[in-house]
Design an enzyme around this catalytic site. Structure first.
Site, short mmCIF file in Angstrom:
data_model
loop_
_atom_site.label_atom_id
_atom_site.label_comp_id
_atom_site.label_asym_id
_atom_site.label_seq_id
_atom_site.Cartn_x
_atom_site.Cartn_y
_atom_site.Cartn_z
N GLY A 228 11.41 200.71 -2.37
CA GLY A 228 12.50 199.76 -2.13
C GLY A 228 12.34 198.63 -3.11
N CYS B 182 14.16 196.19 -7.63
CA CYS B 182 14.23 196.84 -8.96
C CYS B 182 14.50 198.33 -8.92
CB CYS B 182 12.95 196.58 -9.73
SG CYS B 182 12.79 194.85 -10.20
N LYS C 68 16.24 174.67 -6.60
CA LYS C 68 15.12 175.40 -7.21
C LYS C 68 14.40 174.52 -8.22
CE LYS C 68 16.37 180.27 -7.20
NZ LYS C 68 16.75 181.38 -8.09
C1 UDX Z 1 8.77 197.73 -10.24
C2 UDX Z 1 8.03 198.26 -11.48
O1 UDX Z 1 6.75 198.75 -11.12
C3 UDX Z 1 7.90 197.14 -12.50
O2 UDX Z 1 7.27 197.62 -13.66
C4 UDX Z 1 9.28 196.63 -12.82
O3 UDX Z 1 9.21 195.57 -13.73
C5 UDX Z 1 9.99 196.18 -11.56
O4 UDX Z 1 10.02 197.23 -10.61
P1 UDX Z 1 8.09 196.28 -8.10
O5 UDX Z 1 9.51 196.40 -7.66
O6 UDX Z 1 7.42 194.95 -8.02
O7 UDX Z 1 7.96 196.73 -9.64
O8 UDX Z 1 7.24 197.28 -7.22
P2 UDX Z 1 6.34 198.59 -7.40
O9 UDX Z 1 4.93 198.22 -7.29
O10 UDX Z 1 6.77 199.38 -8.57
O11 UDX Z 1 6.73 199.36 -6.05
C6 UDX Z 1 8.08 199.75 -5.81
C7 UDX Z 1 8.21 200.43 -4.48
O12 UDX Z 1 7.62 201.72 -4.52
C8 UDX Z 1 7.57 199.71 -3.31
O13 UDX Z 1 8.46 199.76 -2.20
C9 UDX Z 1 6.32 200.53 -3.04
O14 UDX Z 1 5.93 200.44 -1.69
C10 UDX Z 1 6.79 201.92 -3.40
N1 UDX Z 1 5.71 202.84 -3.78
C11 UDX Z 1 4.93 202.59 -4.87
C12 UDX Z 1 5.48 204.00 -3.03
O15 UDX Z 1 6.18 204.26 -2.05
N2 UDX Z 1 4.49 204.87 -3.42
C13 UDX Z 1 3.71 204.64 -4.49
O16 UDX Z 1 2.84 205.47 -4.78
C14 UDX Z 1 3.93 203.46 -5.24
#
Ligand code: UDX
Length: 447
Positions: free
Chosen positions: A268, A271, A37
């Site tokens: 998914g 996080c 990395k």
């Molecule tokens: C998330 C948090 O948003 C962020 O603040 C934290 O630091 C890390 O976790 P991330 O995992 O990058 O970020 O994705 P995010 O945009 O939150 O989406 C998470 C999941 O929810 C995705 O699978 C997305 O497709 C799903 N999602 C999101 C939905 O199914 N419906 C929605 O309306 C929004």
């Protein structure tokens, strides 16, 4: 003299944070325990797909033509200890194998390696998402191990960046939360974040446990909001309602808001799923498990979405077995603009259908390599058109922009049957229907 900053762990969070700190004008040294990395980053290459990150990195990595030279990488803890005034710990905290709790081994080992090298005054800042109570424990460990004694302090500064928007979220955060135990620590962090704070990012100062809790509760709220609308999608299925219209109407209420109300195959990624589970596990240890039992429901609503999608696909291919049927899956990543397939609903659905005998062919704009590594037995195609060739049903499971712009007439010519199931409620039903497709989305049986 300007602060010198180190970033420990150069994954999603760390690589972005290191480049952003250089962008804000600091001298930065990044460390990872994986030499490959470090080699990549030192050559100005980012080990994952994140829009804008490689450009920002190349702008600052020493040795790259025209760069500011403010950003370097190393595998040496001695160098890190000697260099930094502020050390950001950005290692990951995955879910423990076979348990809900989070695996703290990377955080613990980062502190065990760093602390004995802290021979001069320094602030160690935890950014990883950790169970509440970790900061207090790690502060005690620093006090035990750091040669500089009380000149070394800890702060907790959770990170809220979203994949796909990591650069913007890091440079222009919607809030900066710092858990501190002294004015000195607060002052140093105000100096680090002077840029974004000057632009208006709110700076919230708390104690350790509150700072740790902000992150897990924010992710729990977001997960709950998504599962709420997905629960409404289940009711819409039963009552012939339309969850997309429902969400639109709910979203006009400012108290509710329209964000994170997209129904579909659910959340998914690396996080939300593991964070809500680790939060439940931690609350249990603290004797507050009752407070979070609702998160179990949030998790199970979410996991049911994947099963519902499989059942919709089964109906579409005749209602019986998947044996001898061909299924095209558009999307493998857990969300668009990322190559991350960790706990991806799309791959999970593809995998379930494959395990039930369906011939699944997956296409994703950026996630192919990671998907192949995780699920080598699925079929993969180089284009959406090739994935759809001969398919009895097309599943749209990650809402990449390019899937909305597909030539649906051309797809219809190569598909065996023109049935599309929209697992993200993101395609335009009219466009598909005009080209002779049967369009069906989750939570809108009649739309
Ligand atoms: C998330 C948090 O948003 C962020 O603040 C934290 O630091 C890390 O976790 P991330 O995992 O990058 O970020 O994705 P995010 O945009 O939150 O989406 C998470 C999941 O929810 C995705 O699978 C997305 O497709 C799903 N999602 C999101 C939905 O199914 N419906 C929605 O309306 C929004």
């Amino acid at each position: 003299m300007a602060l010198r900053i180190t970033v420990i762990g150069t994954g999603y969070l760390g690589a972005t944070h290191a480049a952003a700190m250089a962008e804000l004008g600091f001298e930065v040294l990044g460390l990872d325990v994986v030499p490959e990395k470090i080699e990549m980053l030192s050559a100005g290459k980012v080990p994952m797909y994140e829009p804008g990150l490689e450009e920002m990195l190349r702008k600052h990595v020493a040795g790259i033509e025209g760069s500011t030279g403010r950003l370097r990488f190393t595998t040496s803890w001695e160098e890190i200890g000697a260099f930094g005034d502020v050390h950001f710990v950005c290692v990951n905290t995955p879910q423990k194998h076979g348990e809900y709790a989070c695996d703290m081994s990377y955080v613990d080992s980062a502190f065990e390696s760093l602390a004995p090298r802290l021979t001069r005054p320094a602030l160690v800042v935890g950014k990883s998402t950790v169970p509440v109570g970790s900061a207090a424990r790690l502060a005690a460990r620093l006090a035990e191990l750091a040669p500089a004694g009380t000149d070394v302090e800890l702060a907790w500064n959770p990170e809220f960046l979203r994949e796909g928007f990591a650069v913007n979220d890091t440079l222009h955060p919607d809030r900066i939360v710092v858990g501190v135990e002294s004015e000195r620590a607060e002052k140093l962090l105000r100096e680090v974040y002077a840029g974004p704070v000057g632009e208006g990012s709110p700076f919230v100062v708390t104690d350790f446990p509150t700072a740790e809790l902000v992150k897990t509760s924010a992710n729990s709220f977001l997960a709950t909001k998504i599962s709420f609308i997905n629960a409404m999608a289940e009711v819409c299925e039963a009552a012939d309602g339309d969850v997309v219209k429902l969400a639109e109407a709910l979203g006009h209420d400012e108290r509710i808001g329209k964000k994170f109300l997209r129904a579909g195959v659910g959340f998914g990624g690396g996080c939300l799923p593991k964070d809500i589970r680790a939060f439940m596990a931690r609350a249990g240890e603290l004797g507050a498990d009752q407070a979070l039992t609702f998160l179990r429901e949030v998790d199970s609503i979410n996991m049911r979405r994947r099963g519902h999608m499989v059942e919709l696909a089964r109906e579409a291919v005749g209602g019986g077995s998947f044996l001898g049927t061909r299924v095209a899956v558009l999307g493998a990543t857990f969300k668009p603009d990322s190559d991350d397939v960790r706990d991806s609903p799309a791959l999970n659905v593809a995998g379930q259908i494959h395990l039930q005998g369906g011939q699944v062919t997956v296409f994703d704009p950026k996630g192919m390599d990671n998907a192949r590594r995780l699920f080598p037995t699925l079929g993969y195609a180089d284009t959406a058109l090739d994935a759809v060739r001969g398919a009895d049903v097309v599943l749209h499971l990650t809402e990449w922009r390019e899937f909305r712009e597909l030539d649906v007439v051309a797809l219809g010519e190569v598909a065996a049957r023109r049935t599309v199931l929209d697992g993200r409620n993101a395609l335009d039903p009219l466009v598909w229907r005009e080209a002779g497709w049967t369009y069906r989305a989750m939570g809108r049986p009649t739309a």
